[in-house]
Design an enzyme around this catalytic site. Structure first.
Site, PDB file in Angstrom:
ATOM      1  N   ASP A   1       0.827  -1.205   0.000  1.00  0.00           N
ATOM      2  CA  ASP A   1       0.000   0.000   0.000  1.00  0.00           C
ATOM      3  C   ASP A   1       0.863   1.258   0.000  1.00  0.00           C
ATOM      4  O   ASP A   1       2.067   1.221   0.302  1.00  0.00           O
ATOM      5  CB  ASP A   1      -0.922  -0.012   1.223  1.00  0.00           C
ATOM      6  CG  ASP A   1      -2.279   0.624   0.951  1.00  0.00           C
ATOM      7  OD1 ASP A   1      -2.378   1.424  -0.002  1.00  0.00           O
ATOM      8  OD2 ASP A   1      -3.231   0.333   1.694  1.00  0.00           O
TER       9      ASP A   1
ATOM     10  N   ASP B   1     -10.530   1.994  -3.421  1.00  0.00           N
ATOM     11  CA  ASP B   1     -11.009   1.689  -2.071  1.00  0.00           C
ATOM     12  C   ASP B   1     -12.534   1.648  -2.012  1.00  0.00           C
ATOM     13  O   ASP B   1     -13.097   1.338  -0.959  1.00  0.00           O
ATOM     14  CB  ASP B   1     -10.496   2.738  -1.078  1.00  0.00           C
ATOM     15  CG  ASP B   1      -9.068   2.488  -0.644  1.00  0.00           C
ATOM     16  OD1 ASP B   1      -8.523   1.407  -0.942  1.00  0.00           O
ATOM     17  OD2 ASP B   1      -8.475   3.383  -0.009  1.00  0.00           O
TER      18      ASP B   1
END
Length: 706
Positions: free
Chosen positions: A443, A507
């Site tokens: 990430d 997301d």
């Protein structure tokens, strides 16, 4: 080179023709043209109008202000104020099959420019430049751009915009006078300005029109622009944005641009996408990628966030395996001191309070259940509330004396600091060597402000060092797969894909939003690298609620996973997850190898996506009803890409629960199926069913006369 030599690069459905003399100019980039091209230079020699320079000025592969090109130059730089307007002379050309190398020099300025071009059988053109300084004093490079021409008939653009949880949005605009420019200065590829655009003939669409698509393979700051000169000529430029003073070439040093990928299609956007998808599958993804089915994921993030209990997580794994999950990933919250998003980034040591027996029992349990294990890392980031920062505040990517804003309560580690780089690799290597970890979710949750190293701008080198860190991890652990995630879709490009296996597209797991996000991404990426998860009924990012059917069908056309806590889900919901996981597995070989078609619709309230097998033996089609239909009836769905003379059995294989309750009757084919020729399917099609907003159906076609 006083006389001009005509050279060709040939793809399958496109051709590049260049004239090489004192400089190189692209004469034609489009449909293949047969025959001898020696007269092409004469045929395309431009007139010279009054009121301008007295001689024609070619638009070379690196436009030069010193040659009299008044549009954006390909190179901007200087040597303490000198050598700021170089004019390069082409002095050497080499051609090997589908690749051209063009070497040019400006002896006075002490610069050499190497241009590389290739056009492969998938009709993807690649271009990049390498600039070399041949003088003792430093040459300061401000800009070094890749440039490709567009014909005058390219009168419309499709460009990208977006933001977090709303990536890959497209917009159309005319290309008349002036032009278009987008800049990204966020330090990563960005949610806002994905580095790609498409130019085309006016009103080009999915099936029709000539289009020229461009993708700039760089994961940092970039600039894309399309200029229309006052004489009507058009050029596209893609370049990395260099921060002030960032690039200074000493004698003998070189700077190479990232690759610009481009493709011409005479058959609209679908044709362009097929070129890019085929190129990605053949040349960017690892050679063994297609041999292994893309495992169904369960990622724990939206299920438990920072609340980690090994016993509970093992129960999550047990229920995940029962639903058909093949890869179980523990997300953020597993390392020392990580109980929220304000502390502990950088402290990559297992939290023994949460995991008193270590990770091994959890991983062993996951493996016993027949699943691979994956773990989340955010190696480039640091919280000031961390042991790492307290020990090494100098590892921050920052400019001394300035307090930069946080992003997601975190800062960035200076990867150009060799000690910091070595520490991060050692921690990743420790976990990958100690445990049976098959997968990393890598990430990167914030934008970069003030990327300074030793006081100097260092955005370029930070990106290069990120590549180097991933490369080192891959070299040490070649069997570990990596997902590129940057708060969702913030770092998605071909250069990242050379090092990774999957993108976390967004997301946002809202199925309605994902219909648009995944469609935008599909123009350049095949579905098997597009992470698409079924989220909980109540979406965490938009607060909407959708049926399991709509969520499941939306996630079907990608690399499927689920993002939730299966322990807390109802039996009915779990049965739904099982259904769509099983459906995806049954269709996975087709979805991850076939040709993707974005199908035109008669009503903008619909979105239709089809995947047709390479041998045209089968296809699957999704009709998504995004909003209320405009009219009581919605026309027809026409399915492209099938064999015209072949006969296909058409059947509805998935529909909403109330599919037959919301109307007096649905089209007869939805109940009984039918048999149609490929030509009928593409030309006339099937009557559209009536659907509620935010629902979808799935259609399967099987060839029956083979």
């Amino acid at each position: 080179m006083n006389t001009k030599t005509v050279l060709e690069l040939n793809g399958t459905d496109s051709q590049l023709v260049l004239a090489c003399g004192d400089s190189a100019e692209i004469l034609h980039w489009g449909k293949p043209v047969a025959g001898d091209k020696t007269q092409a230079v004469l045929a395309l020699r431009r007139p010279v109008p009054y009121g301008r320079l007295d001689n024609d000025v070619a638009m070379t592969l690196s436009p030069e202000l010193g040659r009299g090109v008044f549009s954006s130059p390909g190179i901007e730089g200087h040597r303490d104020g000198l050598d700021w307007a170089p004019v390069f002379t082409l002095n050497h050309v080499e051609q090997h099959d589908d690749t051209l190398s063009l070497e040019s020099a400006d002896e006075g300025a002490g610069l050499t420019l190497l241009t590389e071009l290739s056009l492969d059988k998938h009709d993807v053109l690649k271009v990049r430049h390498t600039l070399t300084n041949n003088k003792p004093s430093n040459y300061q490079v401000n800009r070094l751009a890749n440039t490709l021409p567009l014909p005058a008939r390219a009168g419309e653009l499709m460009t990208y915009h977006g933001r977090w949880v709303h990536e890959f949005q497209t917009v159309r605009q005319p290309l008349l006078q002036g032009g278009y420019q987008q800049e990204n200065r966020r330090g990563r590829t960005s949610h806002e300005h994905y580095p790609a655009l498409v130019a085309g003939t006016p009103h080009f669409d999915e099936m029709h029109g000539e289009v020229w698509g461009f993708h700039f393979a760089w994961s940092g700051n970039h600039r894309l622009r399309v200029d229309v000169k006052t004489d009507g000529r058009r050029i596209m430029q893609a370049e990395e944005i260099y921060l002030p003073g960032e690039i200074a070439l000493a004698e003998g040093e070189s700077l190479t641009t990232p690759w610009l990928y481009a493709s011409y299609s005479a058959n609209g956007l679908n044709g362009m996408s097929h070129h890019f998808h085929d190129h990605v599958r053949a040349t960017i993804l690892p050679a063994d990628f297609a041999q292994k089915p893309r495992p169904i994921h369960l990622n724990t993030w939206e299920g438990i966030y920072f609340d980690h209990n090994p016993g509970y997580i093992m129960e999550m794994a047990t229920q995940s395996a029962a639903m058909g999950v093949e890869r179980f990933i523990i997300d953020d919250g597993w390392f020392r001191g990580r109980n929220g998003d304000k502390a502990a980034l950088g402290d990559w040591f297992l939290d023994e309070g949460k995991y008193p027996d270590g990770l091994k029992p959890v991983i062993d349990n996951v493996n016993r259940l027949g699943m691979e294990f994956g773990l989340w890392f955010e190696p480039e980031m640091i919280n000031k509330d961390s042991d790492l920062y307290r020990e090494h505040p100098e590892w921050l990517l920052a400019v001394d004396g300035y307090e930069q804003p946080t992003g997601r309560n975190q800062y960035v580690i200076d990867l150009q600091n060799d000690e910091a780089f070595a520490f991060l690799f050692s921690r990743l290597d420790h976990f990958l060597s100690t445990y049976n970890i098959a997968y990393i979710k890598w990430d990167m949750n914030r934008e970069i402000v003030q990327p300074g190293h030793l006081g100097k701008a260092a955005g370029h080198n930070q990106t290069e060092r990120y590549y180097a860190l991933v490369d080192k991890v891959r070299a040490a652990h070649p069997n570990v797969e990596i997902e590129s995630c940057a708060a969702g879709g913030g770092r998605i490009d071909f250069e990242v894909l050379k090092r990774t296996h999957r993108f976390w597209t967004s997301d946002n797991n809202d199925a309605l939003e994902r219909q648009h996000i995944q469609r935008g991404m599909s123009y350049f990426f095949p579905p098997e690298v597009m992470g698409s998860h079924i989220g909980a009924a109540h979406c965490h990012s938009t607060r909407r609620r959708h049926s399991i059917a709509f969520r499941g069908l939306t996630a079907l056309f990608g690399h499927m996973g689920i993002e939730l806590d299966p322990v807390k889900e109802s039996q009915e919901e779990k049965q739904g997850f099982e259904r769509y996981i099983a459906l995806h597995k049954s269709l996975r070989p087709l979805l991850h190898s076939g040709k993707t078609w974005r199908v035109p619709t008669d009503d903008a309230a619909h979105q239709i996506l089809a995947v047709v097998a390479e041998d045209k033996s089968e296809a699957v089609v999704q009709i998504a009803q995004l909003a209320m239909p405009t009219n009581a009836l919605s026309g027809h769905v026409r399915i492209p890409g099938l064999s015209p003379d072949a006969l296909y059995r058409v059947e509805l294989i998935d529909a909403p629960e109330n599919f037959n309750d919301i109307v007096n009757c649905q089209p007869a084919w939805t109940q009984e199926g039918c048999e149609l020729s490929g030509e009928w399917c593409s030309t006339v099609g099937l009557t559209m069913p009536i659907l509620d907003a935010e629902t979808a159906v799935l259609i399967a076609l099987k060839r029956i006369d083979a």
